[in-house]
Scaffold this motif. Structure first.
Motif, PDB file in Angstrom:
ATOM      1  N   LEU A   1     -34.924  33.978  13.383  1.00 38.87           N
ATOM      2  CA  LEU A   1     -33.953  33.243  12.343  1.00 38.87           C
ATOM      3  C   LEU A   1     -33.477  31.294  12.459  1.00 38.87           C
ATOM      4  O   LEU A   1     -33.007  30.792  11.594  1.00 38.87           O
ATOM      5  N   ARG A   2     -33.400  31.354  13.844  1.00 35.78           N
ATOM      6  CA  ARG A   2     -32.853  29.739  14.269  1.00 35.78           C
ATOM      7  C   ARG A   2     -34.136  29.027  13.617  1.00 35.78           C
ATOM      8  O   ARG A   2     -34.554  28.283  12.773  1.00 35.78           O
ATOM      9  N   GLU A   3     -35.466  29.347  13.653  1.00 38.58           N
ATOM     10  CA  GLU A   3     -36.522  29.071  13.853  1.00 38.58           C
ATOM     11  C   GLU A   3     -37.281  28.950  11.960  1.00 38.58           C
ATOM     12  O   GLU A   3     -37.649  28.514  11.382  1.00 38.58           O
ATOM     13  N   ARG A   4     -37.290  29.909  11.475  1.00 38.72           N
ATOM     14  CA  ARG A   4     -37.727  30.170  10.270  1.00 38.72           C
ATOM     15  C   ARG A   4     -39.182  30.099   9.899  1.00 38.72           C
ATOM     16  O   ARG A   4     -39.771  29.436   8.861  1.00 38.72           O
ATOM     17  N   PRO A   5     -40.242  30.736  10.299  1.00 36.08           N
ATOM     18  CA  PRO A   5     -41.584  30.587  10.444  1.00 36.08           C
ATOM     19  C   PRO A   5     -42.029  31.036   9.717  1.00 36.08           C
ATOM     20  O   PRO A   5     -42.129  32.189   9.252  1.00 36.08           O
ATOM     21  N   ASP A   6     -43.206  30.000   9.255  1.00 35.35           N
ATOM     22  CA  ASP A   6     -44.147  30.263   8.002  1.00 35.35           C
ATOM     23  C   ASP A   6     -44.636  31.425   8.760  1.00 35.35           C
ATOM     24  O   ASP A   6     -45.145  32.485   7.864  1.00 35.35           O
ATOM     25  N   VAL A   7     -45.557  31.068   9.692  1.00 34.78           N
ATOM     26  CA  VAL A   7     -46.471  32.559  10.811  1.00 34.78           C
ATOM     27  C   VAL A   7     -45.630  32.562  12.006  1.00 34.78           C
ATOM     28  O   VAL A   7     -45.479  31.620  12.707  1.00 34.78           O
ATOM     29  N   VAL A   8     -45.655  33.822  12.756  1.00 33.31           N
ATOM     30  CA  VAL A   8     -45.931  34.413  13.494  1.00 33.31           C
ATOM     31  C   VAL A   8     -46.716  34.742  14.363  1.00 33.31           C
ATOM     32  O   VAL A   8     -48.049  35.539  13.864  1.00 33.31           O
ATOM     33  N   ILE A   9     -47.542  34.201  15.685  1.00 35.88           N
ATOM     34  CA  ILE A   9     -48.783  34.316  16.106  1.00 35.88           C
ATOM     35  C   ILE A   9     -48.903  34.941  17.870  1.00 35.88           C
ATOM     36  O   ILE A   9     -47.845  34.411  18.037  1.00 35.88           O
ATOM     37  N   SER A  10     -48.985  35.974  18.011  1.00 34.92           N
ATOM     38  CA  SER A  10     -49.018  36.373  19.586  1.00 34.92           C
ATOM     39  C   SER A  10     -50.586  36.928  19.920  1.00 34.92           C
ATOM     40  O   SER A  10     -51.768  37.338  19.303  1.00 34.92           O
ATOM     41  N   THR A  11     -50.487  36.905  20.946  1.00 34.19           N
ATOM     42  CA  THR A  11     -52.247  37.317  21.716  1.00 34.19           C
ATOM     43  C   THR A  11     -51.588  38.599  22.999  1.00 34.19           C
ATOM     44  O   THR A  11     -51.991  38.770  23.739  1.00 34.19           O
ATOM     45  N   GLY A  12     -50.111  39.733  22.775  1.00 35.10           N
ATOM     46  CA  GLY A  12     -49.280  40.161  23.483  1.00 35.10           C
ATOM     47  C   GLY A  12     -48.699  40.090  24.323  1.00 35.10           C
ATOM     48  O   GLY A  12     -47.783  38.709  24.737  1.00 35.10           O
ATOM     49  N   ALA A  13     -47.994  41.250  24.906  1.00 33.46           N
ATOM     50  CA  ALA A  13     -47.782  42.042  25.403  1.00 33.46           C
ATOM     51  C   ALA A  13     -46.399  42.449  24.151  1.00 33.46           C
ATOM     52  O   ALA A  13     -46.986  42.282  23.126  1.00 33.46           O
ATOM     53  N   ALA A  14     -45.746  43.607  24.918  1.00 39.59           N
ATOM     54  CA  ALA A  14     -44.243  43.763  24.055  1.00 39.59           C
ATOM     55  C   ALA A  14     -43.641  42.299  23.387  1.00 39.59           C
ATOM     56  O   ALA A  14     -43.456  42.373  21.663  1.00 39.59           O
ATOM     57  N   PRO A  15     -43.296  41.711  23.908  1.00 36.70           N
ATOM     58  CA  PRO A  15     -42.593  40.511  23.576  1.00 36.70           C
ATOM     59  C   PRO A  15     -43.499  40.475  21.808  1.00 36.70           C
ATOM     60  O   PRO A  15     -43.090  39.261  21.437  1.00 36.70           O
ATOM     61  N   GLY A  16     -44.621  39.588  22.541  1.00 32.32           N
ATOM     62  CA  GLY A  16     -45.489  39.333  20.810  1.00 32.32           C
ATOM     63  C   GLY A  16     -45.330  40.632  19.950  1.00 32.32           C
ATOM     64  O   GLY A  16     -45.271  40.363  18.366  1.00 32.32           O
ATOM     65  N   PHE A  17     -44.959  42.090  20.058  1.00 39.57           N
ATOM     66  CA  PHE A  17     -45.410  43.228  19.836  1.00 39.57           C
ATOM     67  C   PHE A  17     -44.482  43.199  18.425  1.00 39.57           C
ATOM     68  O   PHE A  17     -43.665  43.206  17.319  1.00 39.57           O
ATOM     69  N   LEU A  18     -43.709  42.836  19.010  1.00 43.82           N
ATOM     70  CA  LEU A  18     -41.519  43.108  18.816  1.00 43.82           C
ATOM     71  C   LEU A  18     -41.443  41.953  17.952  1.00 43.82           C
ATOM     72  O   LEU A  18     -41.294  41.665  16.511  1.00 43.82           O
TER      73      LEU A  18
END
Length: 156
Positions: A81-98
């Motif tokens: 909500l603070r960042e309002r990203p256009d894109v979210v990217i992750s390499t894992g694990a649980a934090p990235g999934f959420l």
């Protein structure tokens, strides 16, 4: 208040620690030109990000730590909500999934890059996030499938 640079694509990159963070760091040259925010589980990783990126420390939680996952989800929601990203990217694990699941709820495009450590099969998070990610990647050509993930190369 969002502190991104006007006119730049807003990108939130999220990973847990260890190898997931190392792999995310390998992708950072691809983020050049973006307004970058990073979220990970170790405060000392702040030194790994580009100088103009924003850095957030989040709780490390696993699927066995239900209370921890709730706290982590709340932390990620506040960051989103603070960042309002256009894109979210992750390499894992649980934090990235959420982060990807919550990012979709606010309209962000999502990218999952499955762990290079998973040579024989996709990670558990990778298996579960695939249908929820806009782009679902594997770093092992033999794990690619027509329905995803796709292989376009490896970062290591």
């Amino acid at each position: 208040m969002n502190t991104h640079h006007p006119g730049k694509k807003r990108l939130l990159a999220v990973a847990s620690g260890g190898g997931h963070w190392v792999q995310l760091r390998c992708l950072m040259p691809a983020f050049a030109g973006c307004s970058l925010a990073l979220a990970t589980v170790h405060a000392d990783y702040v030194w790994d990000g580009p100088g103009d990126s924003r850095f957030y420390t989040i709780r490390d939680a696993t699927r066995w730590d239900k209370f921890g996952l709730v706290i982590l989800a709340f932390q990620l929601l506040l960051i989103l909500l603070r960042e309002r990203p256009d894109v979210v990217i992750s390499t894992g694990a649980a934090p990235g999934f959420l982060a990807l699941r919550l990012g979709r709820l606010i309209g962000a495009k999502t990218i999952w890059v499955d762990s290079i450590a998973n040579v024989e099969s996709l990670s558990l998070s990778g298996q579960r996030i695939g249908k929820h990610a806009d782009v679902w990647l594997t770093q092992w050509e033999h794990l690619a499938r027509p329905e995803g993930p796709i292989y376009i190369g490896a970062v290591l």
